[in-house]
Design a protein around this motif. Structure first.
Motif, PDB file in Angstrom:
ATOM      1  N   GLY A 173      28.639  24.971  60.015  1.00 53.10           N
ATOM      2  CA  GLY A 173      29.892  25.725  59.450  1.00 53.10           C
ATOM      3  C   GLY A 173      29.184  26.657  58.715  1.00 53.10           C
ATOM      4  O   GLY A 173      29.108  28.137  59.407  1.00 53.10           O
ATOM      5  N   GLN A 174      27.995  26.923  58.297  1.00 52.10           N
ATOM      6  CA  GLN A 174      27.359  28.098  58.160  1.00 52.10           C
ATOM      7  C   GLN A 174      27.070  29.111  58.867  1.00 52.10           C
ATOM      8  O   GLN A 174      27.585  30.173  59.133  1.00 52.10           O
ATOM      9  N   MET A 175      26.758  28.288  60.178  1.00 48.88           N
ATOM     10  CA  MET A 175      25.700  29.320  61.039  1.00 48.88           C
ATOM     11  C   MET A 175      27.368  29.714  62.414  1.00 48.88           C
ATOM     12  O   MET A 175      26.790  30.579  62.239  1.00 48.88           O
ATOM     13  N   ARG A 176      28.246  29.406  62.134  1.00 49.47           N
ATOM     14  CA  ARG A 176      29.267  29.661  62.546  1.00 49.47           C
ATOM     15  C   ARG A 176      29.629  31.180  62.197  1.00 49.47           C
ATOM     16  O   ARG A 176      29.635  31.925  62.344  1.00 49.47           O
ATOM     17  N   SER A 177      29.858  31.064  60.486  1.00 51.91           N
ATOM     18  CA  SER A 177      30.128  32.623  59.741  1.00 51.91           C
ATOM     19  C   SER A 177      29.072  32.782  60.309  1.00 51.91           C
ATOM     20  O   SER A 177      29.640  34.101  61.021  1.00 51.91           O
ATOM     21  N   GLU A 178      27.566  32.992  60.915  1.00 51.23           N
ATOM     22  CA  GLU A 178      27.127  34.081  60.619  1.00 51.23           C
ATOM     23  C   GLU A 178      26.852  34.301  61.790  1.00 51.23           C
ATOM     24  O   GLU A 178      26.672  35.808  62.443  1.00 51.23           O
ATOM     25  N   ILE A 179      27.303  33.793  62.509  1.00 46.28           N
ATOM     26  CA  ILE A 179      27.344  33.623  64.162  1.00 46.28           C
ATOM     27  C   ILE A 179      28.753  35.389  64.715  1.00 46.28           C
ATOM     28  O   ILE A 179      28.651  36.363  64.692  1.00 46.28           O
ATOM     29  N   SER A 180      29.222  34.857  63.791  1.00 51.54           N
ATOM     30  CA  SER A 180      30.613  35.742  63.816  1.00 51.54           C
ATOM     31  C   SER A 180      30.587  37.426  63.189  1.00 51.54           C
ATOM     32  O   SER A 180      30.690  37.824  64.245  1.00 51.54           O
ATOM     33  N   GLN A 181      30.122  36.712  62.122  1.00 50.33           N
ATOM     34  CA  GLN A 181      29.571  38.416  61.354  1.00 50.33           C
ATOM     35  C   GLN A 181      29.013  39.106  62.497  1.00 50.33           C
ATOM     36  O   GLN A 181      28.549  40.163  62.228  1.00 50.33           O
ATOM     37  N   MET A 182      27.497  38.354  63.044  1.00 49.54           N
ATOM     38  CA  MET A 182      26.666  38.834  63.877  1.00 49.54           C
ATOM     39  C   MET A 182      27.579  39.771  64.522  1.00 49.54           C
ATOM     40  O   MET A 182      27.460  40.665  65.357  1.00 49.54           O
ATOM     41  N   GLN A 183      28.425  39.066  65.687  1.00 48.50           N
ATOM     42  CA  GLN A 183      28.762  39.519  66.544  1.00 48.50           C
ATOM     43  C   GLN A 183      29.255  40.766  66.265  1.00 48.50           C
ATOM     44  O   GLN A 183      29.807  41.622  66.684  1.00 48.50           O
ATOM     45  N   ARG A 184      30.504  40.763  65.060  1.00 48.11           N
ATOM     46  CA  ARG A 184      31.675  41.577  64.491  1.00 48.11           C
ATOM     47  C   ARG A 184      30.588  42.976  64.516  1.00 48.11           C
ATOM     48  O   ARG A 184      30.684  44.087  64.404  1.00 48.11           O
ATOM     49  N   ARG A 185      28.925  43.034  63.972  1.00 52.86           N
ATOM     50  CA  ARG A 185      29.263  44.233  63.560  1.00 52.86           C
ATOM     51  C   ARG A 185      27.795  45.317  64.683  1.00 52.86           C
ATOM     52  O   ARG A 185      27.750  45.797  64.934  1.00 52.86           O
ATOM     53  N   LEU A 186      27.243  43.797  65.478  1.00 49.55           N
ATOM     54  CA  LEU A 186      26.291  44.415  66.612  1.00 49.55           C
ATOM     55  C   LEU A 186      27.596  44.965  67.802  1.00 49.55           C
ATOM     56  O   LEU A 186      27.149  45.735  68.979  1.00 49.55           O
TER      57      LEU A 186
END
Length: 420
Positions: A173-186
């Motif tokens: 769950g934590q990593m899903r959130s991190e991957i999603s936010q990273m993809q939005r930023r990049l």
């Protein structure tokens, strides 16, 4: 960044079996797309064809409009994040992230390597771990290192092959959130393979559902959920799964094993000429009739059914209604279960009811069903007879607009944070 186009891709192995069968898909520049389906559906094979680890039997693969079928993986400028992290145990976190830069001998100065690695580490909150070895990291931290190695390559696209399957539920769950936010930023084009529909529903701009190598439907998560194209997509997307209840249509009344259900005439008319239909009912379409206010009652149908048992989850509870299908329908449900990689589809209906409901197992319960949302499926072809393609397209357009707004806000916040 890159657009990726799949034109009628086919992958056949030595026995002639098409693991990927005539898949066509346009992935827009900056889009986050999910490939989902049960084990053996061809999703990982398709990802490996994109990155160049599997040969393409027929069809064309284009990156930014250029055909790359015959290009080696290293020449496609794609970064892949594997399920098992693929880290070098003898190297520090810094050197693991820097590895692809070191491979490009002479292309990067030490100063450039330091900047790229430190920027990626900051993005992934790994700065304080740069001197550690992978063995001293948690599973989530190792996965971040693998993602950092992809980021520093400044690739045109990220390809994720079930990257979270080795993590426990909380870390996923934590990593899903991190991957999603990273993809939005990049804003980097990303293709993500998973069999976990929670990841599919929460991460992707669009989700491509595969069954036995054949693309079933490509749409936003909400369109897939609310307007599935067929039985397979309807049953695979959602947890708990959609219920399938055999019924005959008598005017605008569905005659079912758990009672008669009155549905809107426009839905009933879609089943004209069908002797039997499968009624698709998501658990949340139901409620304890005592908890439905007067204004809402006329939008549905109330019926009485036996509850075998209930499960109380705190914020809600599930009730289970058994039914007895005839042999023909049972065979259909068994075949659908096999398609979805499940042992069986039990002849029961799962209903979601209010946590305060006093409905209990072993008794008859009065339930209300929101008949505006009911789906009717042709049991022979699997087609969703009541699918509203126009409404589904609107849902995907809304999701695209919302995603664009989120990305713009993420970029604006990054600017504010960096003081630019």
């Amino acid at each position: 960044m890159a657009s990726i186009t799949l034109n009628h891709l086919v992958k056949k192995y030595g026995d002639g079996f098409p693991a990927v069968n005539d898949v066509s898909l346009d992935i827009a520049d900056g889009e986050f797309i999910i490939l989902v389906g049960p084990s053996g559906c061809g999703k990982s094979t398709l990802l490996r064809m994109i990155v160049g680890l599997e040969d393409i039997t027929s069809g064309d693969l284009l990156i930014n409009g250029e055909r790359v079928n015959d290009k080696a993986p290293r020449d496609r400028n794609l970064a892949m994040v594997f399920q098992n992290y693929a880290l070098y145990p003898h190297l520090t976190v810094f050197e693991n992230i820097a590895f692809p830069l070191r491979l490009a001998k002479g292309k990067y100065t030490d100063e450039q390597v330091n900047k790229l690695v430190n920027d990626a580490a900051a993005t992934l909150e790994l700065t304080e771990h740069l001197d550690r070895k992978p063995a001293n990291l948690s599973g989530g931290q190792r996965q971040r290192v693998a993602m950092g190695r992809a980021i520093v390559r400044q690739a045109d696209a990220f390809l994720f092959d079930e990257p979270l399957s080795n993590l426990d539920a909380k870390l996923r769950g934590q990593m899903r959130s991190e991957i999603s936010q990273m993809q939005r930023r990049l804003g980097t084009t990303s293709v993500y393979v998973t069999h976990d529909q929670t990841e599919a529903m929460t991460l992707g701009d669009r989700v491509a559902v595969l069954k036995k190598g054949i693309l079933q439907q490509v749409a936003s998560p909400r369109e897939l959920y609310e307007q599935p194209i067929n039985l397979f997509v309807a049953g695979f997307i959602g947890s708990p799964s959609m219920n399938f209840l055999p019924a005959t249509v008598d005017g605008n009344v569905l005659r079912t094993a758990v009672g008669d259900i009155t549905i809107p005439q426009d839905k009933a008319s879609k089943a004209t000429g069908k002797n039997i239909v499968l009624v698709g009912l998501r658990p949340e379409f139901f409620e304890d009739a005592k908890f439905v206010d007067e204004a809402k009652l006329h939008h549905g149908s109330t019926f009485t059914a036996p509850i075998s048992h209930t499960e109380w989850l705190g914020n809600e509870q599930y009730g289970y209604i058994p039914f007895h299908p005839d042999p023909e329908v049972k065979e259909l449900l068994d075949n659908l279960a096999r398609d979805m990689d499940a042992d069986e589809l039990r002849p029961q209906i799962v209903v979601t009811i209010d946590a305060a409901s006093r409905i209990r197992g072993g008794r008859d319960a009065e339930l209300w069903l929101d008949t505006r949302k009911v789906h009717l499926f042709d049991p022979e072809t699997g087609e969703n007879l009541t699918r509203d393609a126009e409404a589904g397209a609107e849902l995907t357009e809304e999701a695209n607009a919302a995603r664009a707004e989120e990305i713009a806000m993420a970029h604006e916040n990054d600017k504010v944070g960096s003081g630019n």
